[in-house]
Write an enzyme that holds these catalytic residues in place. Structure first.
Site, mmCIF file in Angstrom:
data_model
loop_
_atom_site.group_PDB
_atom_site.id
_atom_site.type_symbol
_atom_site.label_atom_id
_atom_site.label_comp_id
_atom_site.label_asym_id
_atom_site.label_seq_id
_atom_site.Cartn_x
_atom_site.Cartn_y
_atom_site.Cartn_z
ATOM 1 N N LEU A 137 64.598 76.046 29.034
ATOM 2 C CA LEU A 137 64.252 75.950 30.452
ATOM 3 C C LEU A 137 63.473 77.186 30.918
ATOM 4 C CD1 LEU A 137 64.862 74.136 32.990
ATOM 5 C CD2 LEU A 137 66.842 75.591 33.413
ATOM 6 N N GLU A 139 61.228 80.651 31.388
ATOM 7 C CA GLU A 139 59.905 81.128 30.988
ATOM 8 C C GLU A 139 59.762 82.579 31.452
ATOM 9 O OE1 GLU A 139 56.759 78.539 32.263
ATOM 10 O OE2 GLU A 139 57.781 76.752 31.487
ATOM 11 N N PRO A 140 58.730 83.278 30.944
ATOM 12 C CA PRO A 140 58.572 84.677 31.339
ATOM 13 C C PRO A 140 58.510 84.842 32.866
ATOM 14 C CG PRO A 140 57.091 84.161 29.521
ATOM 15 C CD PRO A 140 57.757 82.879 29.914
ATOM 16 N N ALA A 142 59.557 82.385 35.060
ATOM 17 C CA ALA A 142 60.419 81.376 35.697
ATOM 18 C C ALA A 142 61.799 81.433 35.056
ATOM 19 C CB ALA A 142 59.811 79.977 35.544
ATOM 20 N N SER A 144 65.231 82.608 37.138
ATOM 21 C CA SER A 144 66.051 82.052 38.227
ATOM 22 C C SER A 144 65.282 80.976 38.982
ATOM 23 C CB SER A 144 66.461 83.168 39.191
ATOM 24 O OG SER A 144 67.329 84.065 38.545
ATOM 25 N N ILE A 169 65.305 81.681 24.720
ATOM 26 C CA ILE A 169 65.886 80.406 24.296
ATOM 27 C C ILE A 169 66.943 80.628 23.214
ATOM 28 C CG2 ILE A 169 65.388 78.086 23.422
ATOM 29 C CD1 ILE A 169 64.214 78.920 26.285
ATOM 30 N N GLY A 359 88.730 107.187 23.567
ATOM 31 C CA GLY A 359 87.611 107.331 22.623
ATOM 32 C C GLY A 359 87.456 106.130 21.705
ATOM 33 N N GLU A 382 72.468 80.998 32.103
ATOM 34 C CA GLU A 382 72.854 79.763 32.822
ATOM 35 C C GLU A 382 73.026 80.018 34.318
ATOM 36 O OE1 GLU A 382 75.530 76.948 30.978
ATOM 37 O OE2 GLU A 382 75.117 77.866 29.035
ATOM 38 N N GLU A 386 73.613 86.248 40.957
ATOM 39 C CA GLU A 386 72.896 86.145 42.237
ATOM 40 C C GLU A 386 72.488 84.693 42.526
ATOM 41 O OE1 GLU A 386 72.407 88.300 39.802
ATOM 42 O OE2 GLU A 386 73.055 90.148 40.772
HETATM 43 N N1 COS Z 1 72.223 68.426 40.820
HETATM 44 C C1 COS Z 1 71.303 67.500 41.187
HETATM 45 N N2 COS Z 1 70.236 67.798 41.971
HETATM 46 C C2 COS Z 1 70.096 69.084 42.372
HETATM 47 C C3 COS Z 1 71.009 70.081 42.023
HETATM 48 C C4 COS Z 1 72.127 69.715 41.225
HETATM 49 N N3 COS Z 1 73.044 70.612 40.852
HETATM 50 N N4 COS Z 1 70.611 71.254 42.558
HETATM 51 C C5 COS Z 1 69.484 71.004 43.234
HETATM 52 N N5 COS Z 1 69.182 69.694 43.122
HETATM 53 C C6 COS Z 1 68.036 69.005 43.736
HETATM 54 C C7 COS Z 1 67.980 69.273 45.233
HETATM 55 O O1 COS Z 1 68.792 68.352 45.931
HETATM 56 C C8 COS Z 1 66.510 69.059 45.521
HETATM 57 O O2 COS Z 1 66.270 67.672 45.563
HETATM 58 P P1 COS Z 1 65.123 67.016 46.531
HETATM 59 O O3 COS Z 1 63.799 67.512 45.986
HETATM 60 O O4 COS Z 1 65.309 65.546 46.362
HETATM 61 O O5 COS Z 1 65.403 67.543 47.903
HETATM 62 C C9 COS Z 1 65.825 69.603 44.265
HETATM 63 O O6 COS Z 1 66.814 69.518 43.222
HETATM 64 C C10 COS Z 1 65.378 71.035 44.422
HETATM 65 O O7 COS Z 1 66.514 71.819 44.793
HETATM 66 P P2 COS Z 1 66.402 73.257 45.477
HETATM 67 O O8 COS Z 1 65.451 73.173 46.624
HETATM 68 O O9 COS Z 1 67.765 73.759 45.730
HETATM 69 O O10 COS Z 1 65.697 74.077 44.292
HETATM 70 P P3 COS Z 1 65.234 75.583 44.198
HETATM 71 O O11 COS Z 1 63.861 75.605 43.628
HETATM 72 O O12 COS Z 1 65.491 76.291 45.503
HETATM 73 O O13 COS Z 1 66.187 76.182 43.066
HETATM 74 C C11 COS Z 1 68.188 77.205 42.116
HETATM 75 C C12 COS Z 1 67.564 76.273 43.181
HETATM 76 C C13 COS Z 1 67.824 78.670 42.325
HETATM 77 C C14 COS Z 1 69.688 77.025 42.317
HETATM 78 C C15 COS Z 1 67.783 76.748 40.706
HETATM 79 O O14 COS Z 1 66.430 77.020 40.457
HETATM 80 C C16 COS Z 1 68.627 77.391 39.608
HETATM 81 O O15 COS Z 1 69.718 76.930 39.287
HETATM 82 N N6 COS Z 1 68.147 78.489 39.004
HETATM 83 C C17 COS Z 1 68.818 79.133 37.861
HETATM 84 C C18 COS Z 1 68.355 78.501 36.611
HETATM 85 C C19 COS Z 1 69.198 78.825 35.439
HETATM 86 O O16 COS Z 1 70.391 78.638 35.441
HETATM 87 N N7 COS Z 1 68.545 79.308 34.377
HETATM 88 C C20 COS Z 1 69.179 79.578 33.161
HETATM 89 C C21 COS Z 1 68.686 78.639 32.122
HETATM 90 S S1 COS Z 1 69.828 78.258 30.868
HETATM 91 S S2 COS Z 1 70.223 79.921 30.003
#
Ligand code: COS
Length: 402
Positions: A137, A139-140, A142, A144, A169, A359, A382, A386
């Site tokens: 999921l 990227e450099p 992308a 959070s 990854i 120690g 994951e 924050e």
């Molecule tokens: N389940 C289903 N749908 C979800 C959801 C969930 N848990 N969370 C959000 N959505 C939906 C929202 O309802 C919204 O839908 P609509 O477009 O129909 O309105 C859409 O997805 C976008 O949601 P939101 O606006 O909240 O997205 P953001 O871009 O603001 O991102 C965060 C929200 C920051 C919470 C998200 O990008 C995230 O979880 N980031 C961390 C990623 C991560 O864990 N990376 C680690 C990778 S694995 S090591």
């Protein structure tokens, strides 16, 4: 560092909490002696991961990473089983926990949205340990901000063409397949992402750039240059990838909390054993009130994380069993609370355990020293702490929690 079987035994009293059924208690009790009996050379993290996946597959434990229809142990992915498995494995070996978790996270999107053909091709092999899975999921630019991803997927003759990169990854360069999320509508933000299953041998995929971490953990950057995929590599709905990624993370975030809990319980057990045996000023370390206060604080931090973790897992399992889709926002927020609290508390507990060792705590090879490094990435991967705060905060404003 070699994985050294320990004589310390994880506690089991929590298994009788009302969050768990008899099947969960039996699972955890069966896993305890199995985990304690394994001896794995962990000097090379990639070789060790392969070894752990083989053992976990042969032992039947990976069957909890897939549903029964695809050779799994239970009808659905069961959050409480995942939490207890990760907690117990992490107590013994954080790398064993990692190997287990990645089989689940890396195949979770196929369980949730795969076609029957995709499920039978990949999930059975995940459950047996024959195929190693990965979730791609980040990227450099992308991490959070998932919606900012730039990896481009475009329709091509007989399928798709992917160009761009993924990084951080887990199982990169080790996995047999990757669940990859890519932009199919570059201007549509979160609504322009689609998931794909990419086999390790796909033409145009380079997984050779490994990233070394402070604690053993196979990690790599993936490069896609004209990487061609067949049409049936698409996973789930076109442009439905963001929600699929979030739904997958909703399941596995609570299990990260389970892993943190296992590490925290191990640190507490190490601290207690050390305090009871270490003599100073004519008594044991455990005889000092200062030590007793610290151990009390550590135990409370562990329990606080545990209760949020078990609640998050139970909420999801309960809603799934009732087919209650309306509970999804509550489940997301509960998983975020569990992940944030259990990982942050585990870091504090491990730091306190290290301090109690003096120690010895910073000597390479001491268990608390390796735990101190092992726990750190759990507060980041994951969804960093924050991000969890953000998810919980949004839920509070919507009235879903609080
Ligand atoms: N389940 C289903 N749908 C979800 C959801 C969930 N848990 N969370 C959000 N959505 C939906 C929202 O309802 C919204 O839908 P609509 O477009 O129909 O309105 C859409 O997805 C976008 O949601 P939101 O606006 O909240 O997205 P953001 O871009 O603001 O991102 C965060 C929200 C920051 C919470 C998200 O990008 C995230 O979880 N980031 C961390 C990623 C991560 O864990 N990376 C680690 C990778 S694995 S090591």
């Amino acid at each position: 560092m070699s994985f050294v079987p320990t004589t310390l035994v994880p506690p089991t009293a929590h298994l009788t909490l009302p969050f768990f059924g008899d099947e969960h208690e039996a699972l955890a009790r069966d896993l305890l002696p199995w985990a304690a009996a394994q001896v794995v050379d962990e000097h090379d993290d990639r070789a060790a991961c392969r070894d752990w996946v083989q053992r976990l597959g042969a032992g039947g434990w990976l069957r909890y990473c897939v549903p029964a229809a695809a050779g799994g142990a239970l009808e659905r992915l069961d959050s409480r089983a995942l939490v207890l498995l990760r907690e117990t494995l992490a107590f013994h070996s954080p790398l064993a926990d990692f190997a287990f978790a990645m089989q689940g996270l890396g195949s979770g999107a196929i369980t949730l949205a795969g076609t029957a053909e995709q499920q039978s091709r990949y999930l059975r092999a995940v459950a047996s340990g024959e195929k190693i899975a990965a979730f791609a999921l980040s990227e450099p630019q992308a991490g959070s901000d998932v919606a900012a991803m730039a990896l481009r997927a475009q329709p091509a003759a007989n399928g798709w063409r992917l160009d761009g990169e993924k990084t951080w990854i887990s199982n990169g360069g080790l996995a047999d397949f990757y669940c990859v999320f890519a932009k199919t509508e570059p201007d549509a933000g979160a609504r322009g992402i689609t998931a794909f299953i990419v086999d390790a041998g796909a033409p145009g995929l380079d997984t050779s750039e490994h990233i070394a971490l402070m604690a053993p953990h196979p990690l790599a950057t993936l490069r896609f240059e004209g990487c061609t995929l067949p049409a049936d590599a698409q996973l789930g709905e076109r442009n439905g990838g963001f929600k699929l990624a979030m739904r997958t993370l909703d399941i596995f975030r609570a299990s990260v909390a389970g892993a943190a809990l296992g590490m925290a319980r191990r640190a507490l057990a190490e601290a207690v054993a050390h305090a009871q045996s270490r003599r100073m000023f004519g008594q044991t370390l455990a005889d000092f009130q200062l030590t007793q206060a610290k151990l009390g604080e550590m135990a409370a931090l562990v329990d606080a994380g545990a209760l949020l973790t078990y609640r998050a897992a139970w909420l999801r399992d309960d809603a799934e069993a009732r087919g209650d889709a309306s509970a999804a926002p509550t489940i997301s927020a509960a998983a975020a609370m569990a992940k944030m609290t259990a990982t942050e508390n585990a870091q504090r507990v491990i730091d306190m355990a290290l301090q109690l060792h003096g120690g010895l705590g910073v000597k390479v090879g001491t268990k608390v020293e390796s735990l101190y490094r092992d726990i750190r990435s759990l507060r980041i991967y994951e969804g960093a702490t924050e991000v969890q705060q953000l998810i919980i905060g949004k839920a509070v404003l919507k009235g879903t929690v609080g």
